[in-house]
Design a protein around this motif. Sequence first.
Motif, short mmCIF file in Angstrom:
data_model
loop_
_atom_site.label_atom_id
_atom_site.label_comp_id
_atom_site.label_asym_id
_atom_site.label_seq_id
_atom_site.Cartn_x
_atom_site.Cartn_y
_atom_site.Cartn_z
N ALA A 82 6.52 -3.22 -7.81
CA ALA A 82 7.12 -4.05 -6.76
C ALA A 82 6.26 -5.28 -6.51
O ALA A 82 5.06 -5.29 -6.80
CB ALA A 82 7.29 -3.24 -5.48
N GLY A 83 6.87 -6.30 -5.94
CA GLY A 83 6.13 -7.52 -5.63
C GLY A 83 7.08 -8.69 -5.47
O GLY A 83 8.20 -8.67 -5.99
N LEU B 112 2.12 -2.01 -6.11
CA LEU B 112 2.52 -3.26 -5.46
C LEU B 112 1.60 -4.37 -5.94
O LEU B 112 0.37 -4.26 -5.83
CB LEU B 112 2.44 -3.13 -3.95
N LEU B 113 2.19 -5.43 -6.49
CA LEU B 113 1.44 -6.61 -6.90
C LEU B 113 1.65 -7.72 -5.90
O LEU B 113 2.74 -7.90 -5.36
CB LEU B 113 1.91 -7.10 -8.29
N ASP B 114 0.58 -8.48 -5.65
CA ASP B 114 0.69 -9.64 -4.77
C ASP B 114 -0.32 -10.68 -5.24
O ASP B 114 -1.52 -10.39 -5.38
CB ASP B 114 0.42 -9.27 -3.32
N ASN B 115 0.16 -11.88 -5.53
CA ASN B 115 -0.69 -12.97 -6.03
C ASN B 115 -1.50 -12.55 -7.25
O ASN B 115 -2.68 -12.90 -7.39
CB ASN B 115 -1.62 -13.47 -4.93
N ASP C 260 8.28 5.68 -2.15
CA ASP C 260 8.67 5.44 -0.76
C ASP C 260 7.64 4.60 -0.02
O ASP C 260 7.98 3.67 0.72
CB ASP C 260 8.85 6.78 -0.03
N ALA C 261 6.36 4.94 -0.20
CA ALA C 261 5.29 4.22 0.50
C ALA C 261 5.19 2.77 0.02
O ALA C 261 5.02 1.84 0.82
CB ALA C 261 3.96 4.94 0.30
N ILE C 262 5.31 2.56 -1.28
CA ILE C 262 5.21 1.21 -1.83
C ILE C 262 6.40 0.35 -1.41
O ILE C 262 6.25 -0.84 -1.10
CB ILE C 262 5.09 1.25 -3.37
N VAL C 263 7.58 0.94 -1.37
CA VAL C 263 8.76 0.20 -0.91
C VAL C 263 8.56 -0.28 0.52
O VAL C 263 8.92 -1.42 0.85
CB VAL C 263 10.02 1.09 -1.01
#
Length: 246
Positions: free
Chosen positions: A59-60, A218-221, A231-234
């Motif tokens: 996700a990201g 989870l990816l960000d930048n 569930d937690a990552i969403v």
Amino acid sequence: MNRETILEIENIRVAYRSNPSGIFSMKDLVTQRKNPFKKKIILEDISFKIYKGSSMGIAGRNGSGKSTLLRAIAGIIQPQSGHIRVHGKIAPILALGAGLEPEMSGYENIQLLLALNHQAGRKEVISSIIQFAELEDATLRQPVKCYSTGMTARLAFSISFANDADIYIIDEILAVGDLGFQSKCIQRIKSLQNAGKTLLFVSHAPEEMRTICDQAILLDNGKLVAEDTADAIVQLYKNLFVDHVE
């Protein structure tokens, strides 16, 4: 219980050189006093493992590096540093039409991609692709460049799904096509999971990730900021947009 690792990502880094100065000729390059090329980091120090038979979501937000990560794992691009260890055969189901030759017909693309996967001439495989894609004979005789977005998606995904692999890399597969085709894709994904295949799944639709994946990152930048249950990552992914909504 010991779990068998099928994919290992260790400290990979991917960077591209950009040209913000607008250098488009040798003359521009010679007269430019400073180096016109800037290094843009897309992924930085990414590490995680995927276990055999699991379904991992990525996700990201847009531009976080998800598709770049998938292409690195699929071997399409080479990281500048780090290691990717794959213990099995990969079938990448990536961006719309990836791997298709636009000047070739649908039939020719089927034969070409099956040949690359050592399945050329297998009538039962070709028949299953045509049946899944639901494209008419006249359409399959046309060059792929004449196809609509939905038709291209049907062909590309049908060919990729026909590959017998250990790991399936799926990038935004449910973002195109009508509801009927999306339903067929979900059913095919479920059958792969039931057969013990490993999935690496990217989607901007949280419920799709919850339905398909057990674990996620989870990816960000360009950085991996969290790894947990789907569930937690969403929920973390949704939180990224709270400030924008408010």
